[in-house]
Design a protein around this motif. Sequence first.
Motif, PDB file in Angstrom:
ATOM      1  N   SER A  68       0.748  -1.196  -0.008  1.00  0.00           N
ATOM      2  CA  SER A  68      -0.065  -0.013   0.032  1.00  0.00           C
ATOM      3  C   SER A  68       0.910   1.162   0.061  1.00  0.00           C
ATOM      4  O   SER A  68       0.577   2.036  -0.725  1.00  0.00           O
ATOM      5  CB  SER A  68      -0.846   0.044   1.329  1.00  0.00           C
TER       6      SER A  68
ATOM      7  N   VAL B 108       2.717   2.441  -3.385  1.00  0.00           N
ATOM      8  CA  VAL B 108       1.695   3.063  -4.167  1.00  0.00           C
ATOM      9  C   VAL B 108       0.618   4.033  -3.540  1.00  0.00           C
ATOM     10  O   VAL B 108      -0.509   3.769  -3.477  1.00  0.00           O
ATOM     11  CB  VAL B 108       0.709   1.954  -4.884  1.00  0.00           C
ATOM     12  N   HIS B 109       1.304   5.175  -2.992  1.00  0.00           N
ATOM     13  CA  HIS B 109       0.312   6.370  -2.582  1.00  0.00           C
ATOM     14  C   HIS B 109      -0.783   5.895  -1.671  1.00  0.00           C
ATOM     15  O   HIS B 109      -1.776   6.536  -1.476  1.00  0.00           O
ATOM     16  CB  HIS B 109      -0.307   6.800  -3.600  1.00  0.00           C
TER      17      HIS B 109
ATOM     18  N   LYS C 101      -2.518   3.053  -1.054  1.00  0.00           N
ATOM     19  CA  LYS C 101      -3.568   2.569  -1.826  1.00  0.00           C
ATOM     20  C   LYS C 101      -4.659   1.509  -0.714  1.00  0.00           C
ATOM     21  O   LYS C 101      -3.838   1.019   0.033  1.00  0.00           O
ATOM     22  CB  LYS C 101      -3.211   2.035  -3.164  1.00  0.00           C
ATOM     23  N   GLY C 102      -5.638   1.495  -1.177  1.00  0.00           N
ATOM     24  CA  GLY C 102      -6.509   0.650  -0.213  1.00  0.00           C
ATOM     25  C   GLY C 102      -6.885  -0.548  -1.148  1.00  0.00           C
ATOM     26  O   GLY C 102      -6.082  -1.236  -1.700  1.00  0.00           O
TER      27      GLY C 102
ATOM     28  N   ASP D  53      -7.755  -0.431  -4.308  1.00  0.00           N
ATOM     29  CA  ASP D  53      -7.169  -0.210  -5.726  1.00  0.00           C
ATOM     30  C   ASP D  53      -6.575   1.285  -5.621  1.00  0.00           C
ATOM     31  O   ASP D  53      -6.309   1.749  -4.590  1.00  0.00           O
ATOM     32  CB  ASP D  53      -8.197  -0.206  -6.906  1.00  0.00           C
ATOM     33  N   ASN D  54      -5.629   1.577  -6.641  1.00  0.00           N
ATOM     34  CA  ASN D  54      -4.919   2.495  -6.658  1.00  0.00           C
ATOM     35  C   ASN D  54      -5.715   4.000  -6.547  1.00  0.00           C
ATOM     36  O   ASN D  54      -5.198   4.839  -6.383  1.00  0.00           O
ATOM     37  CB  ASN D  54      -4.110   2.848  -8.209  1.00  0.00           C
ATOM     38  N   TYR D  55      -6.960   3.917  -6.643  1.00  0.00           N
ATOM     39  CA  TYR D  55      -7.738   5.101  -6.617  1.00  0.00           C
ATOM     40  C   TYR D  55      -8.664   5.305  -5.252  1.00  0.00           C
ATOM     41  O   TYR D  55      -9.334   6.067  -5.021  1.00  0.00           O
ATOM     42  CB  TYR D  55      -8.688   5.549  -7.754  1.00  0.00           C
ATOM     43  N   ASP D  56      -8.321   4.234  -4.356  1.00  0.00           N
ATOM     44  CA  ASP D  56      -8.707   4.364  -3.120  1.00  0.00           C
ATOM     45  C   ASP D  56      -7.516   4.518  -1.968  1.00  0.00           C
ATOM     46  O   ASP D  56      -6.726   3.823  -2.140  1.00  0.00           O
ATOM     47  CB  ASP D  56      -9.479   2.896  -2.698  1.00  0.00           C
ATOM     48  N   ASN D  57      -7.439   5.709  -1.685  1.00  0.00           N
ATOM     49  CA  ASN D  57      -6.378   6.106  -0.914  1.00  0.00           C
ATOM     50  C   ASN D  57      -6.567   6.203   0.619  1.00  0.00           C
ATOM     51  O   ASN D  57      -7.521   6.865   1.261  1.00  0.00           O
ATOM     52  CB  ASN D  57      -5.678   7.406  -1.235  1.00  0.00           C
TER      53      ASN D  57
ATOM     54  N   ASN E  66       5.364   7.121  -3.912  1.00  0.00           N
ATOM     55  CA  ASN E  66       5.426   6.533  -5.006  1.00  0.00           C
ATOM     56  C   ASN E  66       6.790   6.172  -5.151  1.00  0.00           C
ATOM     57  O   ASN E  66       7.897   6.600  -5.649  1.00  0.00           O
ATOM     58  CB  ASN E  66       5.187   7.543  -6.206  1.00  0.00           C
TER      59      ASN E  66
END
Length: 374
Positions: free
Chosen positions: A215, A218-219, A221-222, A224-228, A234
């Motif tokens: 996690s 990659v920022h 992530k939860g 997926d990459n757009y769940d932060n 990075n």
Amino acid sequence: MQFIDLKKQYIQLKAEIDESIQSVLNTSNFIMGQEVKTLEAKLAEYVGTKYCVTCGNGTDALFLALKAYDIKPGDAVFVPTFTFYATSEAISACGATPIFIDVCKDTFNISHEDLEKAIINIIEENKLKPKAVIAVDLFGLPYNHRDVSGIASKYNLLLIEDGAQGFGGSIDGKRACSFGDISTTSFFPAKPLGCYGDGGAVFTNEERVKMYLESLRVHGKGIDNYDNVRVGMNSRLDTLQAAILLIKLKAFQEYELKARNEIADIYSDNLRDFVRGPYIPKGYTSSYAQYSILFDSEEQRNRVQLVLKELEIPTMIYYRKSMHQQTVYRNNASIYRGFPNAESISKTILSLPMHPYLENEEIGKICSIIKENL
Ligand SMILES: *Cc1c(COP(=O)(O)O)cnc(C)c1O
């Protein structure tokens, strides 16, 4: 002559490396492609840990490891003073305080005796919370795992192994990068296993930690990459670098590590009666990230280095300055402790050309020049 001859290695492996790079270009899966996953599985298997999480470089690997265990301002992290800056830089980047420890005269690795003194000191001062130790496998030799882990458990500290230089070394058949609660390495081109740019990896046996690292890189992530779900960073290993490392890991396992050790033995046989060579404790093997020797005096070291330079033989002084001598740490709470071993090693050490493609003739020449100019 090269200090580390990456070109010679490339020529040797060219067909396979070119093919591996081409196959990434063909799929164009440049970020987190299949090669990254394959490499992580192979690295974990080689090292003997359950999981490997690759990342952007060896410094990020240390930072990720510290973050995974929530190291933060107010925490004390013990670290050998005689190391590359990245080891303590990662501690400082977390806002924690590096507490510098002297190294052993013979192995150049962290002194467990000085470590215990420093821990007791921090407990008595009662200002910082003693949280972790980062032990470094300097020049390819695994640190003294038995004694250091004994102390880490005694004081309930997290033990991190900085295996940036240690990859490939072992203790009683167990491989480096498995000697910490969490361990890290670097694939910087000059390391024992290097890629063609920056790269790094973290090794762990805990699934929770592995998920957390995946996690963080990659920022945060939860699902997926757009769940932060947290502040991460990075820091991924490029698919191209993974493809190169797959080929280089094979060569490393099949013959490079063996060649490094054979070259070290030839150096040692030649130089034994003249200068102090690397000390490898019983049961240990080194990956010889560096082959370093000690002279009788600073004057002698500098003189021999100059003669070698004039004859176009490159050498390096690792490390001229220890961490307690760095400007960035001029206000560090531990720099007044005294580090006689590190300071003496800095003045008399010299690292010689070392890579698996060094030829006997070249080693012979280097050794003769050293012997004739002492
Ligand atoms: C090289 C090195 C690092 C940092 O690795 P990078 O990939 O260059 O960030 C950390 N610790 C030690 C001991 C190193 O030699």
